[in-house]
Design a protein around this motif. Structure first.
Motif, PDB file in Angstrom:
ATOM      1  N   ARG A 110       0.825  -1.203   0.000  1.00  0.00           N
ATOM      2  CA  ARG A 110       0.000   0.000   0.000  1.00  0.00           C
ATOM      3  C   ARG A 110       0.867   1.263   0.000  1.00  0.00           C
ATOM      4  O   ARG A 110       0.549   2.252  -0.670  1.00  0.00           O
ATOM      5  CB  ARG A 110      -0.941  -0.018   1.208  1.00  0.00           C
ATOM      6  N   ARG A 117       1.110   6.656  -6.914  1.00  0.00           N
ATOM      7  CA  ARG A 117      -0.011   7.530  -7.284  1.00  0.00           C
ATOM      8  C   ARG A 117       0.384   8.999  -7.153  1.00  0.00           C
ATOM      9  O   ARG A 117       0.062   9.823  -8.018  1.00  0.00           O
ATOM     10  CB  ARG A 117      -1.218   7.227  -6.395  1.00  0.00           C
ATOM     11  N   ASP A 224      -6.183   3.209  -7.232  1.00  0.00           N
ATOM     12  CA  ASP A 224      -7.247   3.440  -6.249  1.00  0.00           C
ATOM     13  C   ASP A 224      -8.055   2.162  -6.019  1.00  0.00           C
ATOM     14  O   ASP A 224      -8.421   1.842  -4.880  1.00  0.00           O
ATOM     15  CB  ASP A 224      -8.167   4.566  -6.730  1.00  0.00           C
ATOM     16  N   GLY A 225      -8.319   1.446  -7.105  1.00  0.00           N
ATOM     17  CA  GLY A 225      -9.046   0.189  -6.970  1.00  0.00           C
ATOM     18  C   GLY A 225      -8.263  -0.853  -6.189  1.00  0.00           C
ATOM     19  O   GLY A 225      -8.836  -1.580  -5.362  1.00  0.00           O
ATOM     20  N   LEU A 227      -5.937  -0.237  -3.898  1.00  0.00           N
ATOM     21  CA  LEU A 227      -5.902   0.188  -2.493  1.00  0.00           C
ATOM     22  C   LEU A 227      -7.205  -0.152  -1.783  1.00  0.00           C
ATOM     23  O   LEU A 227      -7.203  -0.495  -0.596  1.00  0.00           O
ATOM     24  CB  LEU A 227      -5.632   1.693  -2.415  1.00  0.00           C
ATOM     25  N   GLU A 228      -8.296  -0.066  -2.507  1.00  0.00           N
ATOM     26  CA  GLU A 228      -9.579  -0.423  -1.904  1.00  0.00           C
ATOM     27  C   GLU A 228      -9.717  -1.937  -1.760  1.00  0.00           C
ATOM     28  O   GLU A 228     -10.250  -2.427  -0.759  1.00  0.00           O
ATOM     29  CB  GLU A 228     -10.716   0.121  -2.766  1.00  0.00           C
ATOM     30  N   ARG A 229      -9.211  -2.665  -2.740  1.00  0.00           N
ATOM     31  CA  ARG A 229      -9.337  -4.126  -2.703  1.00  0.00           C
ATOM     32  C   ARG A 229      -8.443  -4.740  -1.635  1.00  0.00           C
ATOM     33  O   ARG A 229      -8.862  -5.645  -0.912  1.00  0.00           O
ATOM     34  CB  ARG A 229      -8.993  -4.698  -4.072  1.00  0.00           C
ATOM     35  N   TYR A 230      -7.200  -4.264  -1.551  1.00  0.00           N
ATOM     36  CA  TYR A 230      -6.241  -4.821  -0.599  1.00  0.00           C
ATOM     37  C   TYR A 230      -6.061  -3.854   0.575  1.00  0.00           C
ATOM     38  O   TYR A 230      -4.995  -3.288   0.771  1.00  0.00           O
ATOM     39  CB  TYR A 230      -4.906  -5.089  -1.280  1.00  0.00           C
ATOM     40  N   ASP A 231      -7.132  -3.655   1.317  1.00  0.00           N
ATOM     41  CA  ASP A 231      -7.076  -2.709   2.430  1.00  0.00           C
ATOM     42  C   ASP A 231      -7.019  -3.390   3.787  1.00  0.00           C
ATOM     43  O   ASP A 231      -6.662  -2.757   4.777  1.00  0.00           O
ATOM     44  CB  ASP A 231      -8.274  -1.759   2.383  1.00  0.00           C
ATOM     45  N   ASP A 232      -7.354  -4.670   3.842  1.00  0.00           N
ATOM     46  CA  ASP A 232      -7.440  -5.341   5.140  1.00  0.00           C
ATOM     47  C   ASP A 232      -6.705  -6.676   5.087  1.00  0.00           C
ATOM     48  O   ASP A 232      -7.209  -7.655   4.531  1.00  0.00           O
ATOM     49  CB  ASP A 232      -8.908  -5.576   5.511  1.00  0.00           C
TER      50      ASP A 232
END
Length: 311
Positions: A110, A117, A224-225, A227-232
């Motif tokens: 991340r 970015r 952005d996608g 970061l949202e997918r691999y956030d946890d």
């Protein structure tokens, strides 16, 4: 049956049970290394352990030196003990090891994506288009205020100067839109302005924006996608736990590390193709021992060297 014979029987039974346990643990302990041959190797270790134990007992009863059988037993016990430890450590500590590794690699992944970015957004292609778009928006806003001036409504001399300034930014008029007269009604003027604005923005996006900008914006949206997918990381661990087998040696399934590695490399490669020389990004390697989880060197290193903990 005499007491001596009973003692011998119990001793042999206890030895066989212990060797059987060792064979079971050795099978799983060597599975990552030997796969289908693990069973045969575990049985071989069991035979050697049992035979060496019987040989030691015979030498002791005969009063002979135990040095040679003890040395042979130490070699066999080393192979057996390493595999037994590997199996037990893997099962007891695998979740802890996986949590440490996955959370660390998620943070690395991340962080690299956020930096990439930022570099793309600051790149000349994106920054120049952004400045041009902001300047065009300001000019359009000035035009809107001018045509809606309650004291001087309509598109007079000042309004037409704003239109000319916008044309200069575009390199020419985008289309032949008739400018309403000064005495045109408010509704007609507002409708003209919306059509004019739409045509100006469309012309800017189609003619003034280079292909490199579109590619950079597409990559930023992809980042952005990701970061949202691999956030946890804990969600990824839970999914892996649902798919994983009970022993961890036949189905480790921490594919998420490989996904992070491949996606990180792909983003780095595509970003550097868009960034100017000297501004390239360098992603840290996404590395993990989870794909080797269940192998003896990993368990020994993690349990006895990196984290020497008697518990």
């Amino acid at each position: 049956m005499g007491g001596r014979s009973l003692y011998t029987l119990l001793y042999v039974a206890a030895t066989a049970i212990c060797v059987g346990i060792s064979v079971y643990l050795s099978y799983f302990g060597y599975y990552s290394h030997l796969q289908e041959l693990a069973g045969l190797f575990a049985v071989l270790l069991g035979i050697l352990l049992f035979g060496t134990d019987m040989l030691l007992r015979r030498f002791r009863l005969e009063g002979r030196s135990l040095t040679k059988p003890l040395l042979f037993f130490a070699v066999v016990a080393a192979f057996s003990g390493a595999s037994n430890y590997n199996f037990l450590y893997t099962n007891f500590m695998a979740d802890d090891l996986a949590e440490r590794v996955v959370t660390e690699q998620f943070a690395t992944f991340r962080s690299d994506l956020v930096e990439t970015r930022r570099a793309l957004q600051a790149s000349p292609a994106v920054a120049e288009v952004r400045r041009g778009r902001q300047a065009l928006e300001r000019a359009l806003e000035n035009l809107r205020v001018q045509v809606n001036d309650p004291l001087r409504p309509g598109c007079g001399e000042r309004c037409r100067s704003h239109v000319s300034a916008i044309y200069q930014r575009l390199g020419g008029p985008p289309t032949e839109l008739a400018i309403p007269a000064v005495d045109a009604g408010a509704e007609r003027t507002a409708r003209w302005y919306e059509n004019f604005r739409r045509a100006v923005i469309q012309d800017f996006e189609n003619g003034q924006i280079p292909e490199r900008y579109h590619r950079a914006r597409a990559l930023i949206a992809e980042i952005d996608g990701l970061l949202e997918r691999y956030d946890d990381p804990y969600e990824a661990l839970a999914e892996a736990g649902e798919r994983r087998g009970r022993a961890l040696v036949e189905d480790r399934d921490y594919a998420v590390i490989g996904e992070l590695r491949n996606r990180s490399r792909a983003v780095e490669r595509r970003a550097n193709a868009l960034l100017p020389a000297g501004s390239e990004v360098r992603h840290a390697a996404i590395t993990s021992d989870l794909d080797k989880l269940g192998e003896i060197p990993i368990s020994l290193r993690d349990g006895l060297i990196e984290r020497p903990n008697p518990g």
